[in-house]
Design a protein around this motif. Structure first.
Motif, PDB file in Angstrom:
ATOM      1  N   ALA A   1      46.591 -10.156   5.301  1.00  0.00           N
ATOM      2  CA  ALA A   1      46.628  -9.289   6.491  1.00  0.00           C
ATOM      3  C   ALA A   1      47.465  -9.922   7.602  1.00  0.00           C
ATOM      4  O   ALA A   1      48.247  -9.240   8.284  1.00  0.00           O
ATOM      5  CB  ALA A   1      45.216  -9.019   6.988  1.00  0.00           C
ATOM      6  N   ALA A   2      47.308 -11.225   7.783  1.00  0.00           N
ATOM      7  CA  ALA A   2      48.067 -11.914   8.831  1.00  0.00           C
ATOM      8  C   ALA A   2      49.545 -11.986   8.468  1.00  0.00           C
ATOM      9  O   ALA A   2      50.425 -11.784   9.321  1.00  0.00           O
ATOM     10  CB  ALA A   2      47.503 -13.309   9.045  1.00  0.00           C
ATOM     11  N   LYS A   3      49.808 -12.259   7.193  1.00  0.00           N
ATOM     12  CA  LYS A   3      51.217 -12.306   6.765  1.00  0.00           C
ATOM     13  C   LYS A   3      51.889 -10.944   6.977  1.00  0.00           C
ATOM     14  O   LYS A   3      53.066 -10.866   7.345  1.00  0.00           O
ATOM     15  CB  LYS A   3      51.301 -12.708   5.292  1.00  0.00           C
ATOM     16  CG  LYS A   3      51.116 -14.205   5.055  1.00  0.00           C
ATOM     17  CD  LYS A   3      51.247 -14.526   3.583  1.00  0.00           C
ATOM     18  CE  LYS A   3      50.976 -16.015   3.370  1.00  0.00           C
ATOM     19  NZ  LYS A   3      50.637 -16.324   1.987  1.00  0.00           N
TER      20      LYS A   3
ATOM     21  N   THR B   1      46.187 -16.850  12.950  1.00  0.00           N
ATOM     22  CA  THR B   1      46.101 -17.747  11.805  1.00  0.00           C
ATOM     23  C   THR B   1      44.874 -17.436  10.952  1.00  0.00           C
ATOM     24  O   THR B   1      44.917 -17.519   9.724  1.00  0.00           O
ATOM     25  CB  THR B   1      46.030 -19.212  12.293  1.00  0.00           C
ATOM     26  OG1 THR B   1      47.156 -19.471  13.119  1.00  0.00           O
ATOM     27  CG2 THR B   1      45.995 -20.175  11.127  1.00  0.00           C
ATOM     28  N   ALA B   2      43.791 -17.060  11.607  1.00  0.00           N
ATOM     29  CA  ALA B   2      42.535 -16.812  10.891  1.00  0.00           C
ATOM     30  C   ALA B   2      42.319 -15.329  10.595  1.00  0.00           C
ATOM     31  O   ALA B   2      41.296 -14.961  10.015  1.00  0.00           O
ATOM     32  CB  ALA B   2      41.367 -17.332  11.727  1.00  0.00           C
ATOM     33  N   TYR B   3      43.270 -14.474  10.952  1.00  0.00           N
ATOM     34  CA  TYR B   3      43.039 -13.020  10.891  1.00  0.00           C
ATOM     35  C   TYR B   3      42.944 -12.508   9.453  1.00  0.00           C
ATOM     36  O   TYR B   3      43.701 -12.911   8.581  1.00  0.00           O
ATOM     37  CB  TYR B   3      44.165 -12.263  11.618  1.00  0.00           C
ATOM     38  CG  TYR B   3      43.994 -10.773  11.521  1.00  0.00           C
ATOM     39  CD1 TYR B   3      42.979 -10.133  12.210  1.00  0.00           C
ATOM     40  CD2 TYR B   3      44.809 -10.014  10.692  1.00  0.00           C
ATOM     41  CE1 TYR B   3      42.778  -8.771  12.083  1.00  0.00           C
ATOM     42  CE2 TYR B   3      44.627  -8.655  10.564  1.00  0.00           C
ATOM     43  CZ  TYR B   3      43.614  -8.038  11.259  1.00  0.00           C
ATOM     44  OH  TYR B   3      43.406  -6.692  11.130  1.00  0.00           O
ATOM     45  N   ASP B   4      42.013 -11.595   9.243  1.00  0.00           N
ATOM     46  CA  ASP B   4      41.930 -10.866   7.979  1.00  0.00           C
ATOM     47  C   ASP B   4      41.657  -9.392   8.305  1.00  0.00           C
ATOM     48  O   ASP B   4      41.283  -9.061   9.433  1.00  0.00           O
ATOM     49  CB  ASP B   4      40.829 -11.427   7.089  1.00  0.00           C
ATOM     50  CG  ASP B   4      41.004 -11.000   5.629  1.00  0.00           C
ATOM     51  OD1 ASP B   4      41.982 -10.303   5.317  1.00  0.00           O
ATOM     52  OD2 ASP B   4      40.155 -11.382   4.812  1.00  0.00           O
ATOM     53  N   PHE B   5      41.821  -8.532   7.327  1.00  0.00           N
ATOM     54  CA  PHE B   5      41.614  -7.098   7.550  1.00  0.00           C
ATOM     55  C   PHE B   5      40.254  -6.847   8.199  1.00  0.00           C
ATOM     56  O   PHE B   5      39.226  -7.314   7.715  1.00  0.00           O
ATOM     57  CB  PHE B   5      41.685  -6.334   6.237  1.00  0.00           C
ATOM     58  CG  PHE B   5      43.054  -6.306   5.623  1.00  0.00           C
ATOM     59  CD1 PHE B   5      44.100  -5.662   6.264  1.00  0.00           C
ATOM     60  CD2 PHE B   5      43.304  -6.923   4.408  1.00  0.00           C
ATOM     61  CE1 PHE B   5      45.372  -5.615   5.700  1.00  0.00           C
ATOM     62  CE2 PHE B   5      44.570  -6.885   3.828  1.00  0.00           C
ATOM     63  CZ  PHE B   5      45.609  -6.235   4.479  1.00  0.00           C
ATOM     64  N   GLY B   6      40.246  -6.114   9.274  1.00  0.00           N
ATOM     65  CA  GLY B   6      39.007  -5.702   9.906  1.00  0.00           C
ATOM     66  C   GLY B   6      38.478  -6.641  10.968  1.00  0.00           C
ATOM     67  O   GLY B   6      37.552  -6.292  11.697  1.00  0.00           O
TER      68      GLY B   6
ATOM     69  N   MET C   1      50.128   3.825  16.266  1.00  0.00           N
ATOM     70  CA  MET C   1      49.779   2.421  16.470  1.00  0.00           C
ATOM     71  C   MET C   1      49.529   1.749  15.124  1.00  0.00           C
ATOM     72  O   MET C   1      49.371   2.428  14.102  1.00  0.00           O
ATOM     73  CB  MET C   1      48.529   2.339  17.340  1.00  0.00           C
ATOM     74  CG  MET C   1      47.372   3.175  16.844  1.00  0.00           C
ATOM     75  SD  MET C   1      46.072   3.267  18.103  1.00  0.00           S
ATOM     76  CE  MET C   1      45.070   4.609  17.521  1.00  0.00           C
ATOM     77  N   LEU C   2      49.506   0.422  15.160  1.00  0.00           N
ATOM     78  CA  LEU C   2      49.140  -0.315  13.954  1.00  0.00           C
ATOM     79  C   LEU C   2      47.654  -0.094  13.678  1.00  0.00           C
ATOM     80  O   LEU C   2      46.863   0.093  14.607  1.00  0.00           O
ATOM     81  CB  LEU C   2      49.406  -1.805  14.135  1.00  0.00           C
ATOM     82  CG  LEU C   2      50.844  -2.277  13.930  1.00  0.00           C
ATOM     83  CD1 LEU C   2      50.937  -3.769  14.236  1.00  0.00           C
ATOM     84  CD2 LEU C   2      51.319  -2.003  12.509  1.00  0.00           C
ATOM     85  N   CYS C   3      47.302  -0.153  12.412  1.00  0.00           N
ATOM     86  CA  CYS C   3      45.909   0.070  12.018  1.00  0.00           C
ATOM     87  C   CYS C   3      45.266  -1.264  11.640  1.00  0.00           C
ATOM     88  O   CYS C   3      45.805  -1.993  10.802  1.00  0.00           O
ATOM     89  CB  CYS C   3      45.852   1.028  10.835  1.00  0.00           C
ATOM     90  SG  CYS C   3      44.177   1.390  10.296  1.00  0.00           S
ATOM     91  N   PHE C   4      44.151  -1.557  12.237  1.00  0.00           N
ATOM     92  CA  PHE C   4      43.444  -2.804  11.943  1.00  0.00           C
ATOM     93  C   PHE C   4      42.050  -2.543  11.380  1.00  0.00           C
ATOM     94  O   PHE C   4      41.161  -3.376  11.505  1.00  0.00           O
ATOM     95  CB  PHE C   4      43.352  -3.657  13.216  1.00  0.00           C
ATOM     96  CG  PHE C   4      44.684  -4.156  13.700  1.00  0.00           C
ATOM     97  CD1 PHE C   4      45.282  -5.259  13.115  1.00  0.00           C
ATOM     98  CD2 PHE C   4      45.358  -3.505  14.722  1.00  0.00           C
ATOM     99  CE1 PHE C   4      46.521  -5.721  13.550  1.00  0.00           C
ATOM    100  CE2 PHE C   4      46.596  -3.953  15.171  1.00  0.00           C
ATOM    101  CZ  PHE C   4      47.176  -5.069  14.580  1.00  0.00           C
TER     102      PHE C   4
END
Lengths: 248, 425
Positions: free
Chosen positions: A62-64, A16-21, B206-209
């Motif tokens: 990013a999460a979506k 829910t709180a995830y963003d790139f990186g 793999m997925l990239c984060f």
């Protein structure tokens, strides 16, 4: 052994709180649950409900994106309305299609078809691309008029009709009257692709008619490299239609 | 797919004559060396080439083509300034002029009517789109491996090559050159009828984060991504060369199939060549769970002729050492029934200069190259299927005619992926 779904609460909270990186260690648990959901309607429904709750305005791009990847694997018609709501959003339209294109059944393709007349700019091309990948015959009456509009969209519309490749799609392409240029080239490419598909499906007469029309159009003059390639395609198609050398 | 009559050498020569005429009116290339000399054919007999994607492998491919006296290299396209400028400089230095055109957008290169053929060495998400576009523009294509990113792309690429009468070669030089120690005895019939193959393959992508960073001015990031999902710039997404363990585009699922398809193009290609499976696709994909969590599963691919290709089978499960077999240092082992069969001639490259020379010779003669795109795409079905079975952790059946998995709707979801607008197949 059935998965204890309470173990998913913390990873979904992190998502829910995830963003790139940000820390992405939570995805392993969710990825494993998606695999474990195969053949388990209860777990599939639980996961789908959790994913759909994250497609609203409070979730970062990013999460979506991750959610759409997972829904592309386990999404059902129940996921279609929430995904369809993203089709007009330029940041999320592609990933919504990423999921919708893979969800079987008429609901998902109807959502993409329904968005065709509503979205703007390059997103229209995205819808056309997905309708082509789904080979959606019902979209032909909606796609055909786009051949006469904006050039970038018209090129994509032609390509879509060539991939859909029904007799109606082939007829729409034949009726197009684009001026010389990228749209005209795209229409020729699409007609050849449609003819190949029709021939492979056993409709030798329609296919031959298309090949002969394009062969006549390109003529005998040496022309450009592109024109010579089209001539090869059209004449080769005529031969194939005449002797019926269709691969199984 | 329909079968079209192939272009003949005679029709090719007629086309070449017409092409030579069109060159006379074109604003490119004619130099003091146009008439050729003792070692260089005249310009009208050279294959005019351009390159798309001039990074690590692309620069190597460019060097191979640029060094050929029967190639006139005229243009490069790359979204990264440093690769593009370096590639142009190599061409200009070779010819002693500044004539090489440099484009950011590959479509501008494909629009040039004087170019006969292109080599493509971009990340994999671009391969199908660029190859099909090149075929439509009447150009022959040397395409780096792995030729496909998804299973659905292969038939579309093959159809485009056949439809427009193009020579399209895949790009694994190792298939022919690295595995002769197993290819030759197999084709000589020494181990009899082939029964099984064991090979080891690396992990899938793999997925990239990775986090986003400010995009530097020397890359057109949107065009680098192309049909792949939008992600923020990070050098770890687009840099790197052949690494697949992270911080390299070959590591990530949006741009590559990982080591499984990257090295898989080579070692599945070599094994399939040696075992006589060219032109075939697996009909059954058997998943064997790993003995311990976190270990690599064993996937067995059954071909229509009954040969089984085992990927990552544990050594203790493989046939004993004393069965008739041949092995390769990279872990490929081919087992036969030991009843000698009639030898068959091993296919060879045409022309001179290994796989690059094979391609150029076929551009001239209109024959199909050793690594013809159809054979390359057939080969690539194997690692793609291994990846899907590994991801889903179950066995699958494949219907080649329908190009679909039988009765597995989730597996069929993985046949392809939506491309980011405005890119379409």
């Amino acid at each position: 052994m059935a998965l204890d779904t309470t173990t998913l609460d913390a990873p979904f909270a992190a998502l829910t709180a995830y963003d790139f990186g940000a820390d992405s260690s939570f995805v392993k648990t969710i990825d494993d649950a998606v695999i474990a959901a195969h053949g388990d309607a209860t777990l599939t429904a639980d996961l789908e409900k959790r994913f759909l709750a994250l497609l609203g305005p409070g979730t970062k791009r990013a999460a979506k994106e991750y959610v759409c990847r997972k829904l592309s694997m386990i999404g059902t018609p129940a996921a279609v309305p929430a995904l369809a709501a993203l089709l007009g959003d330029k940041d999320n339209s592609h990933m919504a299609r990423f999921a919708l294109e893979r969800i079987p059944g008429p609901e998902s393709v109807a959502a993409i078809r329904g968005a065709l007349g509503k979205v703007q700019g390059d997103l229209v091309i995205g819808m056309l691309s997905s309708l082509a990948n789904r080979r959606d015959a019902e979209s032909v009456p909606l796609v055909a008029p786009l051949l006469a509009g904006d050039a970038k969209v018209a090129v994509a519309a032609a390509a879509a009709l060539g991939r859909i490749a029904t007799p109606a799609a082939a007829a729409a392409l034949a009726a197009a009257q684009p001026a010389a240029g990228p749209v005209a080239d795209a229409v020729v490419d699409a007609r050849l692709a449609a003819a190949d598909a029709l021939l492979a499906a056993g409709d030798r007469t329609t296919a031959r008619g298309i090949y002969e029309a394009i062969a006549a159009q390109v003529g005998d003059a040496a022309g450009t490299r592109r024109q010579r390639a089209v001539r090869i395609a059209a004449r080769g198609g005529v031969f194939a239609a005449l002797d019926g050398t269709v691969a199984p | 797919m329909i079968h079209r009559p192939r272009s003949t050498r005679r029709s090719f020569l007629k086309t070449t004559a017409a092409t030579a005429g069109s060159f006379a009116a074109a604003p490119y290339v004619i130099t003091s060396k146009a008439l050729g000399d003792a070692t260089t054919p005249p310009a009208s007999d050279r294959i005019v080439m351009g390159g798309i994607g001039l990074g690590n492998q692309g620069s190597g491919d460019q060097g191979a083509f640029l060094g050929r006296p029967d190639v006139q290299y005229v243009a490069v396209a790359d979204v990264r300034t440093k690769w593009r400028e370096a590639a142009k400089e190599r061409v200009d230095a070779k010819y002693g002029n500044k004539d090489c055109s440099a484009f950011i957008d590959f479509r501008e290169l494909l629009a040039r009517d004087d170019i006969d053929a292109v080599h493509i060495a971009t990340p994999d998400q671009w391969h199908a789109i660029m190859t099909i576009a090149a075929c439509r523009s009447g150009k022959d294509v040397y395409l780096q491996k792995p030729e496909t990113l998804t299973l659905r792309e292969g038939p579309l690429m093959v159809a485009a090559a056949r439809r427009y009468g193009r020579v399209v070669s895949g790009g694994s030089q190792r298939v022919m050159e690295d595995y002769r120690d197993i290819v030759d005895p197999c084709w000589a019939g020494e181990i009899g009828t082939i029964k099984s193959v064991d090979l080891n393959a690396g992990p899938p992508a793999m997925l990239c984060f990775l986090p986003g960073m400010e995009t530097p001015p020397d890359i057109d990031w949107d065009l680098w991504l192309g049909p792949a999902p939008w992600e923020p710039y990070n050098p770890g997404r687009c840099d790197g060369n052949f690494g697949t363990g992270g911080n390299s585009w070959r590591s990530y699922v949006d741009y590559s199939g990982g080591s499984l398809t990257d090295w898989g193009a080579h070692n599945f290609g070599g094994a399939i060549f040696a075992a006589g499976l060219l032109g075939l696709q697996p009909v059954k994909v058997s998943y064997h769970a790993p003995s311990e969590a976190g270990k690599t599963p064993h996937i067995a691919l059954t071909y229509p002729n009954g040969v089984v290709v085992h990927c990552n089978r544990r050594p203790q499960e493989q046939p004993p050492a004393d069965v008739p077999s041949v092995g390769h240092e990279r872990g490929i082992r081919i087992v036969g029934d030991g009843v000698a069969v009639a030898p068959r001639p091993v296919p060879a490259y045409r022309g001179t200069g290994a796989i690059y020379g094979d391609f150029i010779e076929c551009v001239k003669t209109r024959e199909r190259p050793f690594r013809d795109i159809e054979l390359a795409c057939d080969t690539m079905t194997a690692p793609h299927m291994v990846a899907i079975a590994q991801r889903l952790e179950r066995s699958l059946e494949w219907d080649r005619a329908a190009q679909r998995f039988v009765g597995d709707e989730e597996a069929n979801r993985l046949l392809d992926r939506a491309r980011r607008e405005p890119w379409t197949l």
